[in-house]
Motif scaffolding. Structure first.
Motif, mmCIF file in Angstrom:
data_model
loop_
_atom_site.group_PDB
_atom_site.id
_atom_site.type_symbol
_atom_site.label_atom_id
_atom_site.label_comp_id
_atom_site.label_asym_id
_atom_site.label_seq_id
_atom_site.Cartn_x
_atom_site.Cartn_y
_atom_site.Cartn_z
ATOM 1 N N SER A 2 5.914 -37.494 50.069
ATOM 2 C CA SER A 2 4.904 -38.546 50.194
ATOM 3 C C SER A 2 3.538 -37.974 49.853
ATOM 4 N N THR A 3 2.654 -38.829 49.411
ATOM 5 C CA THR A 3 1.307 -38.397 49.009
ATOM 6 C C THR A 3 0.479 -38.066 50.230
ATOM 7 N N ILE A 4 -0.135 -36.884 50.232
ATOM 8 C CA ILE A 4 -1.046 -36.525 51.318
ATOM 9 C C ILE A 4 -2.500 -36.635 50.878
ATOM 10 N N LEU A 5 -2.788 -36.261 49.630
ATOM 11 C CA LEU A 5 -4.149 -36.359 49.096
ATOM 12 C C LEU A 5 -4.138 -37.169 47.810
ATOM 13 N N GLU A 6 -5.128 -38.018 47.660
ATOM 14 C CA GLU A 6 -5.315 -38.719 46.391
ATOM 15 C C GLU A 6 -6.764 -38.576 45.959
ATOM 16 N N VAL A 7 -6.952 -38.093 44.746
ATOM 17 C CA VAL A 7 -8.285 -37.983 44.153
ATOM 18 C C VAL A 7 -8.406 -39.133 43.166
ATOM 19 N N ARG A 8 -9.377 -40.001 43.399
ATOM 20 C CA ARG A 8 -9.464 -41.244 42.644
ATOM 21 C C ARG A 8 -10.808 -41.341 41.908
ATOM 22 N N ASN A 9 -10.760 -41.193 40.582
ATOM 23 C CA ASN A 9 -11.955 -41.335 39.727
ATOM 24 C C ASN A 9 -13.137 -40.518 40.260
ATOM 25 N N VAL A 66 -11.935 -39.340 47.653
ATOM 26 C CA VAL A 66 -10.787 -38.506 48.010
ATOM 27 C C VAL A 66 -10.154 -39.128 49.248
ATOM 28 N N LEU A 67 -8.864 -39.424 49.159
ATOM 29 C CA LEU A 67 -8.153 -40.066 50.262
ATOM 30 C C LEU A 67 -7.177 -39.085 50.898
ATOM 31 N N LEU A 68 -7.210 -39.006 52.229
ATOM 32 C CA LEU A 68 -6.272 -38.194 52.997
ATOM 33 C C LEU A 68 -5.366 -39.157 53.751
ATOM 34 N N ASP A 69 -4.070 -39.111 53.443
ATOM 35 C CA ASP A 69 -3.115 -40.079 54.003
ATOM 36 C C ASP A 69 -3.601 -41.511 53.777
ATOM 37 N N GLY A 70 -4.160 -41.758 52.594
ATOM 38 C CA GLY A 70 -4.563 -43.111 52.220
ATOM 39 C C GLY A 70 -5.918 -43.556 52.705
ATOM 40 N N LYS A 71 -6.631 -42.694 53.458
ATOM 41 C CA LYS A 71 -7.929 -43.074 54.011
ATOM 42 C C LYS A 71 -9.031 -42.210 53.418
ATOM 43 N N ASP A 72 -10.110 -42.840 52.973
ATOM 44 C CA ASP A 72 -11.248 -42.123 52.393
ATOM 45 C C ASP A 72 -11.791 -41.130 53.424
ATOM 46 N N ILE A 73 -11.864 -39.863 53.047
ATOM 47 C CA ILE A 73 -12.292 -38.860 54.031
ATOM 48 C C ILE A 73 -13.757 -39.027 54.441
ATOM 49 N N TRP A 74 -14.515 -39.829 53.694
ATOM 50 C CA TRP A 74 -15.903 -40.118 54.060
ATOM 51 C C TRP A 74 -16.042 -41.474 54.750
#
Length: 287
Positions: A2-9, A66-74
């Motif tokens: 499963s995805t843990i980190l997503e870097v989006r644009n 940057v999303l950690l478990d689908g949530k924006d870390i900021w």
């Protein structure tokens, strides 16, 4: 997985609105799966260090997320703080950040900041020390009495003691002798296996990333130029060379064999080279 980190644009611009304005990252996107071992390569100034400092909230994006478990870390301050414990970052030459009077206290610094109780801190310190080969006796000495390689282990243990789900390392073997380099890489693998952790490693050593990683991100001029398995990345050896990057030693040898007229495909590990040469030898024996 499963995805843990997503870097989006993800875009990051330094010194915005000044004559020194510089875009270090430009529309970078990729996902990181749990348990993966990812290598990041790229020439100096390609955006590698800026990228990894976004993955645990040390830098804030100019644009993108940057999303950690689908949530924006900021998304909120508390989550940003949690992200910095869940995504551990070991800087290049981390031994220069040691400061406590004993190895034990240095490794315990992160867990203390997490607000853990004394027994849990002690468990984590001793377990992290075990992962990196620091003995019980060495826990009581000053970190400044250790060798360079031992200091590096202590610094890595300090991040491991926070038990991050994602462990990011920026050139973890830089400046070490071959034996110490191998020890550090073995320690990282040991932690990964024990905790099913995700590892992201920035490295200039093409031999290391070819041998250890499952996937490579190639940064070039603030963009993500390639995102593929090492097999696919090193099959594009000439593109890497054009970017100013090295390729594994064994890949260079096989490219030269191709140029000499031998019917071989480029390989990127010693094991692949042995297998290919054995098949070539067998083919010649039956000819």
């Amino acid at each position: 997985m499963s995805t843990i980190l997503e870097v989006r644009n993800l875009t990051h611009t330094y010194s915005t609105g000044t004559p020194f304005e510089h875009k270090a990252l430009d529309q970078v996107s990729f996902c990181v799966e749990r348990g993966e071992f990812i290598g990041i390569i790229g020439h100096t100034g390609s955006g590698k260090s800026t990228l990894i400092q976004h993955l645990n909230g040390l830098l804030r994006p100019t644009d993108g997320a940057v999303l950690l478990d689908g949530k924006d870390i900021w998304s909120d301050k508390q989550f940003t703080r949690q992200a910095r414990f869940r995504v551990g970052l070991v800087f290049q030459y981390p031994e220069y950040q040691l400061f406590e009077e004993s190895v034990y206290k240095d490794i315990a610094f992160g867990p203390k900041n997490m607000g853990l109780d004394k027994a849990e801190i002690d468990r984590r310190v001793r377990e992290a020390a075990g992962f990196v080969g620091i003995t019980e006796e060495q826990l009581e000495v000053s970190p400044f009495d250790l060798s360079g390689g031992q200091k590096r282990r202590v610094a890595i243990a300090g991040v491991i003691a926070m038990e991050p789900e994602v462990l990011i390392l920026d050139e973890p073997t830089a400046g070490l002798d071959p034996a110490s380099r191998q020890d550090i890489l073995d320690n990282i693998q040991r932690y990964r296996r024990a905790k099913n952790a995700t590892i992201i490693m920035v490295s200039h050593s093409m031999n290391d990333v070819a041998r250890l990683t499952e996937r490579l991100l190639v940064m070039n001029g603030s963009h993500l130029a390639m995102d593929a398995a090492p097999t696919e990345v090193f099959a594009r050896a000439q593109e890497l060379l054009d970017m100013g990057l090295d390729i594994p030693d064994v890949t260079q040898v096989f490219l030269r064999l191709q140029q000499m007229g031998l019917d071989v495909q480029p390989v990127y590990t010693i094991e692949q080279a042995v297998h290919t040469l054995q098949k070539l030898k067998e083919g010649n024996a039956h000819a």
